[in-house]
Design a protein around this motif. Sequence first.
Motif, PDB file in Angstrom:
ATOM      1  N   UNK A 173       1.063   3.021  -4.714  1.00  8.07           N
ATOM      2  CA  UNK A 173       1.050   3.290  -6.145  1.00  8.07           C
ATOM      3  C   UNK A 173      -0.295   2.961  -6.777  1.00  8.07           C
ATOM      4  N   UNK A 174      -0.975   1.952  -6.265  1.00  8.14           N
ATOM      5  CA  UNK A 174      -2.317   1.669  -6.762  1.00  8.14           C
ATOM      6  C   UNK A 174      -3.244   2.851  -6.506  1.00  8.14           C
ATOM      7  N   UNK A 175      -3.182   3.398  -5.297  1.00  3.62           N
ATOM      8  CA  UNK A 175      -4.047   4.532  -4.960  1.00  3.62           C
ATOM      9  C   UNK A 175      -3.661   5.766  -5.753  1.00  3.62           C
ATOM     10  N   UNK A 176      -2.357   6.023  -5.886  1.00  2.41           N
ATOM     11  CA  UNK A 176      -1.910   7.182  -6.668  1.00  2.41           C
ATOM     12  C   UNK A 176      -2.267   7.022  -8.139  1.00  2.41           C
ATOM     13  N   UNK A 177      -2.401   5.795  -8.596  1.00  2.77           N
ATOM     14  CA  UNK A 177      -2.791   5.541  -9.966  1.00  2.77           C
ATOM     15  C   UNK A 177      -4.276   5.718 -10.211  1.00  2.77           C
ATOM     16  N   UNK A 178      -5.032   6.107  -9.179  1.00  3.31           N
ATOM     17  CA  UNK A 178      -6.456   6.350  -9.349  1.00  3.31           C
ATOM     18  C   UNK A 178      -7.311   5.120  -9.197  1.00  3.31           C
ATOM     19  N   UNK A 179      -6.817   4.094  -8.500  1.00  3.41           N
ATOM     20  CA  UNK A 179      -7.598   2.869  -8.322  1.00  3.41           C
ATOM     21  C   UNK A 179      -8.912   3.182  -7.621  1.00  3.41           C
ATOM     22  N   UNK A 180     -10.000   2.675  -8.175  1.00 10.27           N
ATOM     23  CA  UNK A 180     -11.323   2.909  -7.592  1.00 10.27           C
ATOM     24  C   UNK A 180     -11.786   1.733  -6.735  1.00 10.27           C
ATOM     25  N   UNK A 181     -10.998   0.676  -6.700  1.00  6.88           N
ATOM     26  CA  UNK A 181     -11.305  -0.499  -5.890  1.00  6.88           C
ATOM     27  C   UNK A 181     -10.094  -0.805  -5.025  1.00  6.88           C
ATOM     28  N   UNK A 182     -10.314  -1.113  -3.747  1.00  5.88           N
ATOM     29  CA  UNK A 182      -9.246  -1.563  -2.869  1.00  5.88           C
ATOM     30  C   UNK A 182      -9.646  -2.928  -2.330  1.00  5.88           C
ATOM     31  N   UNK A 183      -8.868  -3.943  -2.650  1.00 12.33           N
ATOM     32  CA  UNK A 183      -9.223  -5.320  -2.306  1.00 12.33           C
ATOM     33  C   UNK A 183      -8.765  -5.674  -0.905  1.00 12.33           C
ATOM     34  N   UNK A 184      -9.321  -4.972   0.068  1.00  9.04           N
ATOM     35  CA  UNK A 184      -9.070  -5.249   1.478  1.00  9.04           C
ATOM     36  C   UNK A 184     -10.237  -4.670   2.260  1.00  9.04           C
ATOM     37  N   UNK A 185     -10.392  -5.114   3.489  1.00 12.73           N
ATOM     38  CA  UNK A 185     -11.459  -4.580   4.321  1.00 12.73           C
ATOM     39  C   UNK A 185     -11.089  -3.217   4.870  1.00 12.73           C
ATOM     40  N   UNK A 186     -11.997  -2.236   4.865  1.00  8.34           N
ATOM     41  CA  UNK A 186     -11.655  -0.907   5.389  1.00  8.34           C
ATOM     42  C   UNK A 186     -11.262  -0.936   6.856  1.00  8.34           C
ATOM     43  N   UNK A 187     -11.738  -1.958   7.592  1.00 11.02           N
ATOM     44  CA  UNK A 187     -11.455  -2.073   9.023  1.00 11.02           C
ATOM     45  C   UNK A 187     -10.141  -2.802   9.292  1.00 11.02           C
ATOM     46  N   UNK A 188      -9.586  -3.486   8.293  1.00  9.96           N
ATOM     47  CA  UNK A 188      -8.329  -4.211   8.509  1.00  9.96           C
ATOM     48  C   UNK A 188      -7.209  -3.229   8.831  1.00  9.96           C
ATOM     49  N   UNK A 189      -6.287  -3.657   9.676  1.00  3.25           N
ATOM     50  CA  UNK A 189      -5.202  -2.761  10.092  1.00  3.25           C
ATOM     51  C   UNK A 189      -3.926  -3.049   9.311  1.00  3.25           C
ATOM     52  N   UNK A 190      -3.356  -1.995   8.753  1.00  2.00           N
ATOM     53  CA  UNK A 190      -2.061  -2.075   8.077  1.00  2.00           C
ATOM     54  C   UNK A 190      -1.002  -1.638   9.081  1.00  2.00           C
ATOM     55  N   UNK A 191      -0.661  -2.539   9.979  1.00  5.14           N
ATOM     56  CA  UNK A 191       0.363  -2.226  10.980  1.00  5.14           C
ATOM     57  C   UNK A 191       1.710  -2.131  10.274  1.00  5.14           C
ATOM     58  N   UNK A 192       2.350  -0.956  10.369  1.00  2.22           N
ATOM     59  CA  UNK A 192       3.611  -0.696   9.665  1.00  2.22           C
ATOM     60  C   UNK A 192       4.603  -0.040  10.602  1.00  2.22           C
ATOM     61  N   UNK A 193       5.879  -0.370  10.416  1.00  2.00           N
ATOM     62  CA  UNK A 193       6.948   0.258  11.195  1.00  2.00           C
ATOM     63  C   UNK A 193       8.067   0.684  10.250  1.00  2.00           C
ATOM     64  N   UNK A 194       8.653   1.860  10.471  1.00  2.00           N
ATOM     65  CA  UNK A 194       9.807   2.270   9.658  1.00  2.00           C
ATOM     66  C   UNK A 194      10.961   1.297   9.848  1.00  2.00           C
ATOM     67  N   UNK A 195      11.672   1.045   8.778  1.00  2.00           N
ATOM     68  CA  UNK A 195      12.739   0.044   8.868  1.00  2.00           C
ATOM     69  C   UNK A 195      13.885   0.516   9.745  1.00  2.00           C
ATOM     70  N   UNK A 196      14.141   1.829   9.838  1.00  2.00           N
ATOM     71  CA  UNK A 196      15.211   2.282  10.723  1.00  2.00           C
ATOM     72  C   UNK A 196      14.820   2.110  12.188  1.00  2.00           C
ATOM     73  N   UNK A 197      13.520   2.203  12.491  1.00  2.00           N
ATOM     74  CA  UNK A 197      13.067   1.928  13.855  1.00  2.00           C
ATOM     75  C   UNK A 197      13.297   0.454  14.188  1.00  2.00           C
ATOM     76  N   UNK A 198      12.980  -0.442  13.254  1.00  2.00           N
ATOM     77  CA  UNK A 198      13.255  -1.862  13.460  1.00  2.00           C
ATOM     78  C   UNK A 198      14.741  -2.094  13.664  1.00  2.00           C
TER      79      UNK A 198
END
Length: 402
Positions: A243-268
């Motif tokens: 939602x931050x990105x969809x809202x047009x945020x021009x700053x992202x407070x994280x490193x571009x190289x950091x990994x957002x490891x995510x799994x779908x909850x139904x897979x879990x």
Amino acid sequence: MSILSRLSEPVIPARMPVVVPAPTLMSAALPSPASSPDFSSVPRPADTSSGAEEPPTDLPVVLLTGASGVVGEAIARALRPSFHIVALRGRRASVHAHAEISVDLASPRLGLDSSAWTELAARADVVVHAGGRACFDDNADDFHCVNVSGSRRMAELAHDADAPLIHISTAFVDHIDHAREAAAMIPGDCSARPLTYLESKIAAERAVAASDAVACVVRPSVVMGDAGTGWIPEYQAVHGHIKMLLGGARISACGPHQRLDMVPRDLLGRAVAALALRAVADAGRLPALYRVCAGAAALTCEEFAEQVGETARAAGLRLPRPEFHDPAKAPLIDFPNWAGLPERTREVLAIQAAGSTILGAGEVFPTSLGGRELPESPAPLTPSQALRNLDADVRFVLAGGR
């Protein structure tokens, strides 16, 4: 009144307390939150519950905590075809449980008298502990009461039941050292303090390990919506980032190289159900540790932003490319014109930066999915699946899900 006596509320779903803006186009600053959207037309998972119909009497019995939470609901849905589910509940009922018993995770014997405790233990074939406190505040006492003491109680119950325990933890305990170092870079007035949460999850794992119960610790990464649809009953931190990105945020407070490891909850959910089946079939072959992570398929924060932009463009939206600021390398106050940003923007970015401290420095999580120790579990995610899963979550947000 002591904390233990006051803490009779149920555990809450696994989520981060983020403040997110409503989707708008190309805004320079983050807008204020919108009212709850109407998501009646958003596709939901099929309801596997059978209403008042009596379940088969020959199914093994699973005692499940957190069954009404974001993670626990998906686990309950996956367990239901093969188990008689007894939900150990607090405030909210579970639509998938066959039976429910009100408990208090923070109290001795879960708040039950000795006869009720003994009767409950006698019913169990396997215990799945998916309940816990997962917000990012700094209330160490509440975290200890629910996450640590609650896990100890569930291990005691599993031991008395002579039943295996499947304990849901988090993959991000592996990043505790990085989180401690990066925490010093977060503004002192930031309301999000993920370090306290991680420390409680580590202590909970230790409590389980110190018990005499046969146990499997499950470490999932970030939980996102169901694969294919993105459906989820409650927004998680990943949706705040979207939602931050969809809202047009021009700053992202994280490193571009950091990994957002995510799994779908139904897979879990399917992975935990496979572990539960293994537990009742041959507890001796139950792995002590099982990681449910995207692993090498995990997106970096930069790839995450790019995919959100691609999905937004397909929906007719143009988003700016955010500028990344890694809070682990430099404090947010060092960002150019930080003091000139709107107060609301600084507040939301500080919360995002605090959340990014648990992501590590770009390392790849190992994953147990599809491994030899449990070949009947879901297959590991591929990079293309990771992109499609994120696309589904973005479309869910755009459609007005919650």
